[in-house]
Scaffold this motif. Structure first.
Motif, PDB file in Angstrom:
ATOM      1  N   ARG A 251       0.840  -1.208   0.000  1.00  0.00           N
ATOM      2  CA  ARG A 251       0.000   0.000   0.000  1.00  0.00           C
ATOM      3  C   ARG A 251       0.876   1.260   0.000  1.00  0.00           C
ATOM      4  O   ARG A 251       0.605   2.218  -0.714  1.00  0.00           O
ATOM      5  CB  ARG A 251      -0.929  -0.035   1.230  1.00  0.00           C
ATOM      6  N   VAL A 254       2.392   1.785  -3.505  1.00  0.00           N
ATOM      7  CA  VAL A 254       1.374   2.208  -4.470  1.00  0.00           C
ATOM      8  C   VAL A 254       0.879   3.618  -4.145  1.00  0.00           C
ATOM      9  O   VAL A 254       0.651   4.436  -5.046  1.00  0.00           O
ATOM     10  CB  VAL A 254       0.210   1.181  -4.514  1.00  0.00           C
ATOM     11  N   ASP A 255       0.730   3.921  -2.855  1.00  0.00           N
ATOM     12  CA  ASP A 255       0.298   5.273  -2.450  1.00  0.00           C
ATOM     13  C   ASP A 255       1.207   6.333  -3.053  1.00  0.00           C
ATOM     14  O   ASP A 255       0.753   7.343  -3.571  1.00  0.00           O
ATOM     15  CB  ASP A 255       0.353   5.424  -0.919  1.00  0.00           C
ATOM     16  N   VAL A 258       0.865   6.541  -6.979  1.00  0.00           N
ATOM     17  CA  VAL A 258      -0.397   7.155  -7.411  1.00  0.00           C
ATOM     18  C   VAL A 258      -0.425   8.642  -7.036  1.00  0.00           C
ATOM     19  O   VAL A 258      -0.921   9.479  -7.805  1.00  0.00           O
ATOM     20  CB  VAL A 258      -1.611   6.394  -6.809  1.00  0.00           C
ATOM     21  N   ARG A 262      -0.963  11.630  -9.643  1.00  0.00           N
ATOM     22  CA  ARG A 262      -2.022  12.625  -9.438  1.00  0.00           C
ATOM     23  C   ARG A 262      -1.441  14.037  -9.534  1.00  0.00           C
ATOM     24  O   ARG A 262      -1.993  14.917 -10.193  1.00  0.00           O
ATOM     25  CB  ARG A 262      -2.666  12.416  -8.062  1.00  0.00           C
ATOM     26  N   GLU A 284      -2.949  -3.921  -7.362  1.00  0.00           N
ATOM     27  CA  GLU A 284      -3.399  -2.755  -6.601  1.00  0.00           C
ATOM     28  C   GLU A 284      -3.051  -1.463  -7.345  1.00  0.00           C
ATOM     29  O   GLU A 284      -3.860  -0.533  -7.408  1.00  0.00           O
ATOM     30  CB  GLU A 284      -2.782  -2.732  -5.193  1.00  0.00           C
ATOM     31  N   LEU A 285      -1.863  -1.421  -7.952  1.00  0.00           N
ATOM     32  CA  LEU A 285      -1.485  -0.225  -8.720  1.00  0.00           C
ATOM     33  C   LEU A 285      -2.421  -0.039  -9.909  1.00  0.00           C
ATOM     34  O   LEU A 285      -2.855   1.074 -10.210  1.00  0.00           O
ATOM     35  CB  LEU A 285      -0.026  -0.329  -9.192  1.00  0.00           C
ATOM     36  N   ASP A 287      -5.550  -1.080 -10.207  1.00  0.00           N
ATOM     37  CA  ASP A 287      -6.879  -0.655  -9.728  1.00  0.00           C
ATOM     38  C   ASP A 287      -6.869   0.810  -9.315  1.00  0.00           C
ATOM     39  O   ASP A 287      -7.787   1.582  -9.629  1.00  0.00           O
ATOM     40  CB  ASP A 287      -7.313  -1.496  -8.519  1.00  0.00           C
ATOM     41  N   ARG A 288      -5.835   1.191  -8.581  1.00  0.00           N
ATOM     42  CA  ARG A 288      -5.788   2.565  -8.063  1.00  0.00           C
ATOM     43  C   ARG A 288      -5.587   3.588  -9.187  1.00  0.00           C
ATOM     44  O   ARG A 288      -6.105   4.697  -9.129  1.00  0.00           O
ATOM     45  CB  ARG A 288      -4.669   2.685  -7.023  1.00  0.00           C
ATOM     46  N   THR A 289      -4.811   3.208 -10.212  1.00  0.00           N
ATOM     47  CA  THR A 289      -4.609   4.132 -11.342  1.00  0.00           C
ATOM     48  C   THR A 289      -5.914   4.270 -12.129  1.00  0.00           C
ATOM     49  O   THR A 289      -6.254   5.358 -12.602  1.00  0.00           O
ATOM     50  CB  THR A 289      -3.468   3.643 -12.261  1.00  0.00           C
ATOM     51  N   ALA A 291      -8.881   4.056 -10.846  1.00  0.00           N
ATOM     52  CA  ALA A 291      -9.758   4.934 -10.050  1.00  0.00           C
ATOM     53  C   ALA A 291      -9.350   6.398 -10.222  1.00  0.00           C
ATOM     54  O   ALA A 291     -10.206   7.290 -10.334  1.00  0.00           O
ATOM     55  CB  ALA A 291      -9.693   4.526  -8.572  1.00  0.00           C
ATOM     56  N   LEU A 292      -8.042   6.648 -10.276  1.00  0.00           N
ATOM     57  CA  LEU A 292      -7.553   8.022 -10.466  1.00  0.00           C
ATOM     58  C   LEU A 292      -8.020   8.573 -11.812  1.00  0.00           C
ATOM     59  O   LEU A 292      -8.483   9.722 -11.910  1.00  0.00           O
ATOM     60  CB  LEU A 292      -6.018   8.039 -10.390  1.00  0.00           C
TER      61      LEU A 292
END
Ligand code: KG4
Ligand code: ZN
Length: 344
Positions: A251, A254-255, A258, A262, A284-285, A287-289, A291-292
């Motif tokens: 996490r 990836v935080d 991302v 951003r 996870e990267l 999915d999070r990208t 979402a961004l």
């Protein structure tokens, strides 16, 4: 040195990539991949917990001819029909690079074909230009691999500007070192991702380096923090909480990735974001990208997993937009351990 023109090279390109521990050859025709053969050496290096450069060179030497032959055969073609030979010139392990470069030179010279030296990082960017669904510049591209972590502004296919890069470890290196600390195998990224599936990402509070300034990355503090956690927990507790540690560590990496994406996207210049390099295989990267991009209304380009990690199709793709060197001017051409042209 006589160089051919730079442009959107058509025709068949045989590409070879040996910058690290994968022996790769591919044949592409424009944006179409006809073959993309990857012989991973990961199993050889696993017992050492990382890539051993001398072993990598030796394995490349043993494998490269068979891998090239397989790429040509799978593409249904032969060397005389190829229009140019492309090869990774750098950056990477110098001995490993030399095997690919010498092979490419010999094959090209034997048939008087042009040679196209390619920057490995340009290759990761150029993976986005391949089928399926090629992405046209401009776009913002995150490249996160075992050797590199950088944010690239891609305004045209033959060049990119580095907006930010790691000041210490690469993101993939952080995964690999973290996995080793947690007693998992190499490569560490997939191992941490798997272990993280059953863990709670908020269980441990790892630092996320967010310098005020700019878009550079830093992962060494995170690694140090894990070293202390593991030491404080002791072997039994570390073992019991491995899933939570992996999830929290993942996490934190990836935080940071991302957050910098951003920040870079804030300029409003970019209609699309692409992510590449081995770490872009991380679920996870991804999915999070996604979402961004949804949040910012940007198009997201996720290359297929086989084009995220090192491969030769991406080298061929970059070659389409790179300078060709005609025979025999490339015979004294050298590999480069450092990025020959970060901004190509
Ligand atoms: O691009 P790549 O194949 O080789 C380099 O140019 O370095 O990237 C390899 C890196 C390794 O550090 C590996 O741990 C990481 O990519 N990696 C991952 C995943 N798959 C590979 N990291 C996180 N999650 C993954 N699923
Ligand atoms: Zn790479």
């Amino acid at each position: 040195m006589a160089r051919g023109g730079r442009g959107r090279l058509g025709g068949l390109i045989l590409a070879i990539e040996t910058s690290c521990d994968d022996t790769c050859a591919a044949v592409i025709d424009g944006a179409q991949i006809l073959s993309n053969v990857i012989s991973s050496q990961a199993a050889f290096h696993e017992r050492y917990g990382g890539v051993v450069p001398e072993l990598a060179s030796r394995h490349h030497l043993e494998l490269v001819n068979a891998v090239v032959a397989a790429a040509l055969e799978e593409a249904g073609t032969e060397l005389p029909a190829v229009d140019a030979v492309a090869v990774t010139q750098g950056p990477g392990l110098i001995g490993a690079l030399l095997v690919g470069l010498s092979t490419a030179k010999a094959l090209a010279a034997a048939h008087r074909k042009p040679l196209i030296p390619v920057d490995h990082l340009h290759g990761h960017v150029a993976a986005n230009f391949l089928e399926p669904a090629p992405l046209e510049p401009p776009f913002l591209c995150l490249i996160a691999s075992g050797g590199h972590t950088l944010l690239a502004a891609v305004r045209e296919p033959f060049s990119f500007e580095v907006l930010g890069q790691t000041v210490d470890d690469a993101a993939g290196e952080a995964f690999d070192k973290g996995a080793r600390l947690l007693g998992m195998g190499y490569p560490g990224g997939p191992a941490i991702q798997k272990a993280a599936e059953g863990g709670a990402p908020e269980a441990f509070d790892f630092p996320v380096a967010m310098s005020e300034r700019g878009l550079d990355f830093s992962f060494s503090g995170l690694k140090t923090s894990l070293v202390y956690r593991v030491r404080d927990l002791g072997p039994e507790e570390t073992d019991r909480r491995r899933a939570d540690l992996a999830a929290s560590f993942q996490r934190a990496i990836v935080d940071q990735l991302v957050a910098k994406l951003r920040r870079a996207a804030r300029s409003g210049e970019w209609p699309a974001i692409a992510i590449g390099g081995g770490v872009a295989a991380n679920a996870e990267l991804r999915d999070r990208t996604e979402a961004l991009c949804d949040e910012l209304g940007l198009r997201l380009k996720l290359v297929p997993l086989a084009l995220c990690t090192d491969n030769a199709a991406m080298i061929g793709s970059a070659a389409r937009f790179s300078d060709q060197i005609t025979y025999p001017d490339y015979l004294d051409f050298d590999a480069s351990a450092e990025s020959a042209r970060l901004a190509v």
